[in-house]
Motif scaffolding. Structure first.
Motif, PDB file in Angstrom:
ATOM      1  N   ASN A   1      -5.914  12.933   7.141  1.00  0.00           N
ATOM      2  CA  ASN A   1      -4.697  13.236   6.381  1.00  0.00           C
ATOM      3  C   ASN A   1      -4.060  11.962   5.835  1.00  0.00           C
ATOM      4  O   ASN A   1      -3.749  11.042   6.582  1.00  0.00           O
ATOM      5  CB  ASN A   1      -3.711  13.963   7.318  1.00  0.00           C
ATOM      6  N   GLN A   2      -3.884  11.896   4.515  1.00  0.00           N
ATOM      7  CA  GLN A   2      -3.328  10.702   3.884  1.00  0.00           C
ATOM      8  C   GLN A   2      -1.797  10.706   3.852  1.00  0.00           C
ATOM      9  O   GLN A   2      -1.185   9.732   3.436  1.00  0.00           O
ATOM     10  CB  GLN A   2      -3.858  10.582   2.448  1.00  0.00           C
ATOM     11  N   LYS A   3      -1.185  11.792   4.274  1.00  0.00           N
ATOM     12  CA  LYS A   3       0.271  11.849   4.279  1.00  0.00           C
ATOM     13  C   LYS A   3       0.822  11.117   5.492  1.00  0.00           C
ATOM     14  O   LYS A   3       0.204  11.069   6.537  1.00  0.00           O
ATOM     15  CB  LYS A   3       0.745  13.308   4.288  1.00  0.00           C
ATOM     16  N   THR A   4       1.998  10.550   5.329  1.00  0.00           N
ATOM     17  CA  THR A   4       2.621   9.872   6.450  1.00  0.00           C
ATOM     18  C   THR A   4       4.128   9.955   6.306  1.00  0.00           C
ATOM     19  O   THR A   4       4.654  10.308   5.243  1.00  0.00           O
ATOM     20  CB  THR A   4       2.155   8.407   6.533  1.00  0.00           C
ATOM     21  N   SER A   5       4.835   9.626   7.360  1.00  0.00           N
ATOM     22  CA  SER A   5       6.291   9.754   7.369  1.00  0.00           C
ATOM     23  C   SER A   5       6.950   8.701   6.486  1.00  0.00           C
ATOM     24  O   SER A   5       6.379   7.639   6.210  1.00  0.00           O
ATOM     25  CB  SER A   5       6.819   9.616   8.805  1.00  0.00           C
TER      26      SER A   5
ATOM     27  N   ASN B   1       0.262   4.699   5.380  1.00  0.00           N
ATOM     28  CA  ASN B   1      -0.881   5.354   6.005  1.00  0.00           C
ATOM     29  C   ASN B   1      -1.948   4.308   6.319  1.00  0.00           C
ATOM     30  O   ASN B   1      -2.363   3.534   5.448  1.00  0.00           O
ATOM     31  CB  ASN B   1      -1.447   6.430   5.066  1.00  0.00           C
TER      32      ASN B   1
END
Length: 540
Positions: free
Chosen positions: A351-355, A360
């Protein structure tokens, strides 16, 4: 009649006679005059470290990259005890180096800093040599260098402080050593091994650190068999750019390569002791014929029992096998004809999404692989982040890749990066470190890199936690706060220590940092701010 040299001068001269140009270390009562003589009388270079253990680690990586015997020097007592982790790392990695260790005066057995150096060295796996008398300096130094090379481990040479100002002599010795032993495989076991290879339908060739010098011979054998090539972590980069290179074998393989290895029916292993991580604790070797070739007898059968074992030189054995395959007109296996190499060497991106406020990690590694200098020397510290770095950041060849995990420690990376940089001063060194490892061993030597003016790029993966422990608490639905730390800004620390640094909280800031690399002047640190709950798990 000229005045005889002092013992400290004899030690310095004997060390220089062995071709030593750089000595790493920290000075104290028992070695300061020797260091001074090495520089002023012998024209050598002394690289002072901030911590004694660092000097041994610098010598270790200097040895790995340069191929020469590295030398470190420390004084007595706590100076040598500070080297225990470093000595263990070098011994476990079979690294030949010499540690010139001062000792407390023989005449004072109750000295405050007295310690049994022989027993300490023995506990780490290092060897020990005693400077016997002022008259035997040349022989004793030569013996230490000889043993380091033939035993392939660090040798601690004990130098009593009360010898230093006594009269020595100019009786220098250098024991010329042939350090590449190994014969040509022959006999019934060789015949059995060739039979297994000839009958294999899906053979694979695996090379470890002990086969680095046999690249050309192993490629010729693989091409003849139409067998894919793989390496252990220690031999990372050995078959780079070969069309049938599937990269690292074992738990660090891509899913497609792991499946391919599982399908193989014969693994021909050159120069590898078959560590548990290489074999995935034996899973990858089940239902296969295993042939193991190594010059080190203790490498055979440590992890599993092969079907055929040959104590022989990797390159010569590969040539011998190739000769008999040709003589018997054994057809190629055809195994490589069906390979999709791109899928075998491309690690899938999670998953390339991050907070918000974090970058990432996998995306950052992908961009850094593209942007970092191609002729780099890659150094990786230990820690949670390391397996992704090993898999996603390439090195030109095994000699340009320094892993610091022979002992499973963290905090050794920056010290070894310095040694690597001095071994190849015309090349950039790239170090990947975790936040815990950088706090433990990086901060105290970053200024050493600044003082030396090294072309060093440090990437700190900062998840504000001891990540491996953090994930264990998370997995058990426990409070992970004990593993979390409010670290200072590592980029700010880099600047305060004389270098430069940039914090990265987003993809845009990562691009800014990459652009800044083009105009770097001296050590440069990129701090990747990571979400501790969003870092990929270790693959070992």
């Amino acid at each position: 009649m000229p005045k005889p040299p002092y013992v400290y001068q004899s030690i310095a001269k004997a060390t220089r006679e062995h071709g030593v140009e750089i000595m790493f270390g920290l000075m104290g009562d028992a070695n300061l005059f020797m260091v001074d003589s090495f520089v002023r009388d012998c024209g050598g270079r002394f690289v002072p470290a901030a911590h004694e253990g660092s000097s041994v680690l610098m010598a270790l990586s200097y040895t790995h990259v340069s191929g020469k015997v590295g030398v470190a020097t420390v004084t007595h007592g706590p100076a040598l005890t500070n080297c225990m982790t470093a000595l263990t790392e070098a011994a476990r990695g079979h690294v030949p180096l010499v540690v010139l260790a001062g000792d407390t005066p023989v005449e004072n057995p109750r000295h405050l800093q007295g310690i049994d150096q022989r027993e300490l060295a023995k506990a780490t796996g290092a060897g020990f040599e005693q400077l016997r008398t002022p008259a035997t300096v040349g022989k004793d130094v030569a013996r230490a260098f000889y043993r380091a090379q033939v035993e392939r481990r660090p040798i601690v040479l004990n130098m009593p402080a009360d010898f230093m100002l006594q009269e020595g002599n100019d009786d220098m010795q250098v024991l010329n050593v042939f350090t590449a032993p190994g014969g040509v495989a022959q006999g019934d076991i060789l015949d059995e091994a060739i039979g297994m290879i000839a009958s294999a339908r899906q053979p694979l060739i695996l090379a470890g650190a002990g086969a680095i010098g046999a690249r050309a011979q192993l490629i010729r054998l693989a091409d003849r068999l139409e067998a894919p090539l793989a390496t252990t972590l220690k031999a990372k980069g050995l078959f780079k750019d070969h069309p049938y290179n599937i990269d690292i074998f074992g738990t660090l393989s891509t899913p497609a390569a792991y499946d391919l290895i599982a399908r193989a029916d014969c693994i021909v292993c050159f120069g590898t002791a078959l560590h548990d991580f290489t074999t995935d604790r034996g899973k990858l070797m089940q239902d296969k014929r295993i042939i193991q070739i190594d010059v080190e007898p203790e490498a055979i059968g440590g992890g599993l029992h092969p079907d055929a074992a040959l104590i022989a030189d990797a390159g010569m054995t590969a040539e011998t096998i190739l000769y008999w395959l040709d003589e018997a007109e054994v057809p190629a296996s055809g195994f490589t004809r069906e390979l999709d190499v791109a899928s075998l060497t491309t690690h899938p991106a999670p998953n390339q999404k991050t907070s918000e406020g974090f970058v990432n990690f996998v995306h950052a590694l992908t961009r850094l692989e593209e942007a970092l200098p191609e002729d780099r020397i890659l150094v990786a510290d230990g820690g949670r982040f390391m397996t992704e770095v090993w898999c996603r950041i390439s090195a030109p060849d095994p000699q340009s890749f320094v892993s610091t995990v022979n002992f499973g420690a963290i905090g050794l990376g920056l010290q070894e990066a310095i040694g690597a940089g001095l071994a190849a001063p015309d090349r950039p060194v790239v170090l990947f470190s975790g936040d815990g490892g950088f706090m433990m061993g990086g901060i105290n030597e970053f200024n050493t890199a600044v003082r030396l003016g090294l072309d060093l790029i440090v990437i700190v993966a900062n998840d504000s936690a001891y990540g491996a422990e953090h994930i264990q608490f998370i997995d058990r639905k426990m409070d992970p706060s004990l593993t979390e730390f409010n670290w200072p800004s590592f980029a700010g620390i880099a600047k305060s220590l004389g270098g430069d640094g940039i914090e990265v909280h987003s993809e845009a800031e990562l691009e800014t940092a990459i652009e800044a690399l083009k105009t770097r002047k001296g050590p440069f640190l990129i701090e990747l701010r990571l979400d501790p709950n969003d870092v990929p798990r270790m693959r070992i």
